[in-house]
Design a protein around this motif. Structure first.
Motif, PDB file in Angstrom:
ATOM      1  N   MET A   1       0.822  -1.213   0.000  1.00  0.00           N
ATOM      2  CA  MET A   1       0.000   0.000   0.000  1.00  0.00           C
ATOM      3  C   MET A   1       0.854   1.261   0.000  1.00  0.00           C
ATOM      4  SD  MET A   1      -3.095  -0.839  -0.307  1.00  0.00           S
ATOM      5  CE  MET A   1      -3.896   0.700   0.125  1.00  0.00           C
ATOM      6  N   ALA A   2       2.043   1.158   0.590  1.00  0.00           N
ATOM      7  CA  ALA A   2       2.912   2.331   0.629  1.00  0.00           C
ATOM      8  C   ALA A   2       3.306   2.759  -0.776  1.00  0.00           C
ATOM      9  CB  ALA A   2       4.160   2.033   1.467  1.00  0.00           C
ATOM     10  N   GLY A   3       3.586   1.763  -1.633  1.00  0.00           N
ATOM     11  CA  GLY A   3       3.935   2.079  -3.010  1.00  0.00           C
ATOM     12  C   GLY A   3       2.776   2.717  -3.756  1.00  0.00           C
ATOM     13  N   VAL A   4       1.567   2.214  -3.529  1.00  0.00           N
ATOM     14  CA  VAL A   4       0.393   2.787  -4.176  1.00  0.00           C
ATOM     15  C   VAL A   4       0.178   4.216  -3.707  1.00  0.00           C
ATOM     16  CG1 VAL A   4      -2.115   2.596  -4.435  1.00  0.00           C
ATOM     17  CG2 VAL A   4      -0.695   0.540  -4.488  1.00  0.00           C
ATOM     18  N   ARG A   5       0.380   4.458  -2.410  1.00  0.00           N
ATOM     19  CA  ARG A   5       0.218   5.816  -1.882  1.00  0.00           C
ATOM     20  C   ARG A   5       1.232   6.770  -2.514  1.00  0.00           C
ATOM     21  NH1 ARG A   5      -2.182   8.431   2.260  1.00  0.00           N
ATOM     22  NH2 ARG A   5      -3.135   6.489   2.992  1.00  0.00           N
ATOM     23  N   ARG A   6       2.470   6.304  -2.698  1.00  0.00           N
ATOM     24  CA  ARG A   6       3.473   7.158  -3.335  1.00  0.00           C
ATOM     25  C   ARG A   6       3.069   7.503  -4.760  1.00  0.00           C
ATOM     26  NH1 ARG A   6       7.136   3.717  -0.612  1.00  0.00           N
ATOM     27  NH2 ARG A   6       7.421   2.478  -2.521  1.00  0.00           N
ATOM     28  N   LEU A   7       2.541   6.505  -5.483  1.00  0.00           N
ATOM     29  CA  LEU A   7       2.080   6.767  -6.848  1.00  0.00           C
ATOM     30  C   LEU A   7       0.921   7.759  -6.845  1.00  0.00           C
ATOM     31  CD1 LEU A   7       2.159   3.182  -8.407  1.00  0.00           C
ATOM     32  CD2 LEU A   7       3.675   5.097  -8.943  1.00  0.00           C
ATOM     33  N   ALA A   8       0.019   7.605  -5.884  1.00  0.00           N
ATOM     34  CA  ALA A   8      -1.129   8.505  -5.811  1.00  0.00           C
ATOM     35  C   ALA A   8      -0.677   9.931  -5.517  1.00  0.00           C
ATOM     36  CB  ALA A   8      -2.109   8.017  -4.741  1.00  0.00           C
ATOM     37  N   GLU A   9       0.239  10.056  -4.585  1.00  0.00           N
ATOM     38  CA  GLU A   9       0.697  11.395  -4.212  1.00  0.00           C
ATOM     39  C   GLU A   9       1.551  12.022  -5.305  1.00  0.00           C
ATOM     40  OE1 GLU A   9       2.685  10.599  -0.570  1.00  0.00           O
ATOM     41  OE2 GLU A   9       0.841  10.574   0.643  1.00  0.00           O
ATOM     42  N   GLY A  10       2.175  11.186  -6.141  1.00  0.00           N
ATOM     43  CA  GLY A  10       3.011  11.713  -7.217  1.00  0.00           C
ATOM     44  C   GLY A  10       2.304  11.860  -8.547  1.00  0.00           C
ATOM     45  N   THR A  11       0.997  11.685  -8.570  1.00  0.00           N
ATOM     46  CA  THR A  11       0.243  11.814  -9.813  1.00  0.00           C
ATOM     47  C   THR A  11       0.271  13.258 -10.298  1.00  0.00           C
ATOM     48  OG1 THR A  11      -1.253  10.039  -9.153  1.00  0.00           O
ATOM     49  CG2 THR A  11      -1.998  11.484 -10.919  1.00  0.00           C
ATOM     50  N   PRO A  12       0.637  13.492 -11.566  1.00  0.00           N
ATOM     51  CA  PRO A  12       0.628  14.864 -12.099  1.00  0.00           C
ATOM     52  C   PRO A  12      -0.770  15.475 -11.990  1.00  0.00           C
ATOM     53  CG  PRO A  12       1.757  13.367 -13.597  1.00  0.00           C
ATOM     54  CD  PRO A  12       1.091  12.510 -12.553  1.00  0.00           C
ATOM     55  N   PRO A  13      -0.867  16.730 -11.642  1.00  0.00           N
ATOM     56  CA  PRO A  13      -2.185  17.348 -11.456  1.00  0.00           C
ATOM     57  C   PRO A  13      -3.014  17.393 -12.732  1.00  0.00           C
ATOM     58  CG  PRO A  13      -0.427  18.993 -11.400  1.00  0.00           C
ATOM     59  CD  PRO A  13       0.238  17.656 -11.359  1.00  0.00           C
ATOM     60  N   THR A 291      -7.586  10.958  -1.713  1.00  0.00           N
ATOM     61  CA  THR A 291      -6.491   9.983  -1.737  1.00  0.00           C
ATOM     62  C   THR A 291      -6.984   8.545  -1.827  1.00  0.00           C
ATOM     63  OG1 THR A 291      -5.103  11.473  -0.442  1.00  0.00           O
ATOM     64  CG2 THR A 291      -4.463   9.156  -0.497  1.00  0.00           C
ATOM     65  N   ARG A 292      -7.949   8.174  -0.998  1.00  0.00           N
ATOM     66  CA  ARG A 292      -8.356   6.772  -0.949  1.00  0.00           C
ATOM     67  C   ARG A 292      -9.002   6.284  -2.251  1.00  0.00           C
ATOM     68  NH1 ARG A 292     -10.681   5.704   5.205  1.00  0.00           N
ATOM     69  NH2 ARG A 292      -8.677   6.019   6.288  1.00  0.00           N
ATOM     70  N   PRO A 293      -9.967   7.021  -2.814  1.00  0.00           N
ATOM     71  CA  PRO A 293     -10.522   6.553  -4.092  1.00  0.00           C
ATOM     72  C   PRO A 293      -9.469   6.439  -5.188  1.00  0.00           C
ATOM     73  CG  PRO A 293     -11.929   8.231  -3.125  1.00  0.00           C
ATOM     74  CD  PRO A 293     -10.678   8.205  -2.314  1.00  0.00           C
ATOM     75  N   TRP A 294      -8.563   7.414  -5.233  1.00  0.00           N
ATOM     76  CA  TRP A 294      -7.545   7.380  -6.277  1.00  0.00           C
ATOM     77  C   TRP A 294      -6.550   6.239  -6.047  1.00  0.00           C
ATOM     78  CZ3 TRP A 294      -6.710   7.795 -10.924  1.00  0.00           C
ATOM     79  CH2 TRP A 294      -5.469   8.048 -11.505  1.00  0.00           C
ATOM     80  N   MET A 295      -6.217   5.942  -4.810  1.00  0.00           N
ATOM     81  CA  MET A 295      -5.346   4.807  -4.526  1.00  0.00           C
ATOM     82  C   MET A 295      -6.002   3.498  -4.977  1.00  0.00           C
ATOM     83  SD  MET A 295      -3.756   5.699  -0.755  1.00  0.00           S
ATOM     84  CE  MET A 295      -3.143   4.005  -0.585  1.00  0.00           C
ATOM     85  N   THR A 296      -7.294   3.375  -4.756  1.00  0.00           N
ATOM     86  CA  THR A 296      -8.010   2.170  -5.187  1.00  0.00           C
ATOM     87  C   THR A 296      -7.958   2.022  -6.694  1.00  0.00           C
ATOM     88  OG1 THR A 296      -9.508   2.357  -3.293  1.00  0.00           O
ATOM     89  CG2 THR A 296     -10.223   0.972  -5.133  1.00  0.00           C
TER      90      THR A 296
END
Length: 463
Positions: A1-13, A291-296
């Protein structure tokens, strides 16, 4: 999940997250649809499986909601256009893009093909009935016929993108005319002339994804509501007064089929789906900023092809296990017991598929990685040749064509015709030759980027 969170937080706006959501929803809907409509029973003491749709005529209208393959091709058009323009900005050529795209599609598919053929080979050594083995493989390989069409569409994407930039709306208009001509041919008994719609229909929808990527689809809500109403009216006329069946999923015995190949009625349904997507687009984008919907969505998309490829195999494995334990329910399709059985059936299938995804999902995730150095086994002269734009493009197209042919040839072979490895030898040879060629191309580092960029201001992203 940590990797998914990093991808979510690093998503270009600027990334349009709604497209990723649509892809996930489309494939999950296909999986659930296949599972829900399955009828498992016994015939002459042998396990059988079929669709419940012929027994559920009242459910034909529901197929208008669950037939989401057009949405997948729409999203594919958007994603391929985004990826291709991103590759052009980086100085990559069409051959480089095809090799990269092929890796993401072919490697997970190869895992399924290898497992199916190996399983059939073991069954043959155990003197299992060859026809039954072929039937099991045929069912497990159902997702592959669809993937063969998509691989062809991907192969044509660089060409179709050029046509899109030059001729715009004329391209899908011509494809619509070709689909209409194919429908007329099928109505007058010339089935073979309608087979071109397998390509023309899905290409037309894929092409609309280019317009989405270019921000050239209607943005005014009045126009979007008009699209929804117009598409619905045409659909009602074609299926009510016209010759098209109501079901958007193929039903045996119908004079025409709407999905295989795509018909004008399916394109009318797609118009409704496109309008509905545009209407909820802004609200969905705001929701996906959480964050949560986008991580899913990210987590599902990371293994989405694996989910699609293995969901029929999950049903086969579960059915075989319940049969072996002598606890397999076989209620009549449409009965109360059958509907009650749907819930535990879905829960158990989800558990089995989760295990398969855990095992084979990493193959899909690794498939998007690009080599940084030439592997030791590849001679330098060969690597230099494969890095040249013209040979690289020709070989990439050849490899994709061979893979697509292998998948299609397997789908066309009758489900009970025995073959040594459950898949025709010609199909296996073509598939593995194409997959090997693409793997070699992927192992060879691409040539240095060319100077210049695509003269079209789009957000920098690769979907």
């Amino acid at each position: 999940m940590a990797g998914v969170r990093r991808l979510a937080e690093g998503t270009p706006p600027q990334r349009e997250r709604f497209v990723d959501l649509l892809r996930a929803v489309a494939i999950v809907a296909v999986v659930l649809g296949h599972w829900l409509v399955t009828v498992v029973g016994y015939q002459d003491g042998q396990l059988t499986g079929r669709s419940a749709l012929p027994d559920l005529r009242w459910a034909y209208l529901i197929t208008w909601l669950v037939q989401v393959m057009p949405v997948f091709f729409l999203v594919g058009g958007y994603a391929n256009a985004a990826s291709l323009t991103s590759a052009h900005r980086k100085g990559q050529r069409a051959g480089d893009w095809l090799v990269h795209r092929a890796a993401r599609l072919v490697r997970p598919t190869t895992a399924l093909v290898v497992i199916l053929s190996a399983g059939a080979g073991i069954a043959r050594l155990l003197d299992a009935d060859a026809s039954r083995t072929r039937q099991v493989v045929w069912f497990a390989a159902i997702p592959l016929w669809f993937l063969s069409v998509y691989l062809i569409v991907v192969t044509l994407t660089p060409l179709m993108w050029v046509l899109h930039r030059r001729y715009g709306v004329a391209v899908p208009a011509v494809l619509l005319v070709l689909v209409t001509a194919g429908d007329l041919a099928r109505l007058y008994g010339e089935e073979a002339w309608g087979n071109g719609s397998f390509l023309f229909g899905w290409l037309a929808i894929h092409q609309i994804g280019f317009f989405w990527r270019d921000n050239r689809l209607p943005t005014r809500r009045r126009v979007q509501w008009a699209m929804l109403a117009g598409g619905g009216a045409v659909l009602l006329l074609l299926t009510g007064l016209g010759p098209y069946p109501v079901s958007m999923i193929n039903v045996p015995g119908e004079r025409l089929h709407n999905m295989s190949p795509p018909s004008v009625a399916l394109l009318a349904l797609f118009t409704c789906q496109l309008a509905a997507a545009l209407l909820v687009r802004r609200r969905a984008e705001r929701w996906l900023r959480r964050t949560r919907p986008w991580m899913t969505v990210i987590a599902v998309n990371a293994v989405i092809l694996t989910v699609f490829l293995w969901h029929i195999t999950a049903a086969i494995l579960l059915t075989a296990a319940l049969h072996t334990l002598d606890v397999l329910p076989t209620p009549t399709a449409g009965s109360a017991a059958w509907f009650v059985w749907r819930l535990p059936w879905l829960v158990m299938l989800t558990a089995v598929l989760a295990v398969l995804v855990a095992v084979f999902g990493p193959i899909e995730i690794r498939g998007s990685r690009t080599p940084r150095h030439r592997p030791r086994w590849l001679p330098a002269p060969a690597a230099d040749l494969l890095a040249r734009p013209a040979p690289r493009l020709v070989l990439a197209v050849t490899g994709l064509a061979a893979v697509a042919f292998g998948l299609l040839d397997n789908s066309l072979l009758p489900r009970t015709q025995p073959v040594p490895l459950g898949i025709p030898a010609i199909a296996l040879t073509a598939y593995f030759a194409g997959a090997l060629l693409l793997r070699v191309l992927g192992s060879a580092p691409p040539p240095p980027p060319v100077t210049g960029s695509v003269p079209h201001a789009l957000p920098r992203e690769d979907q």
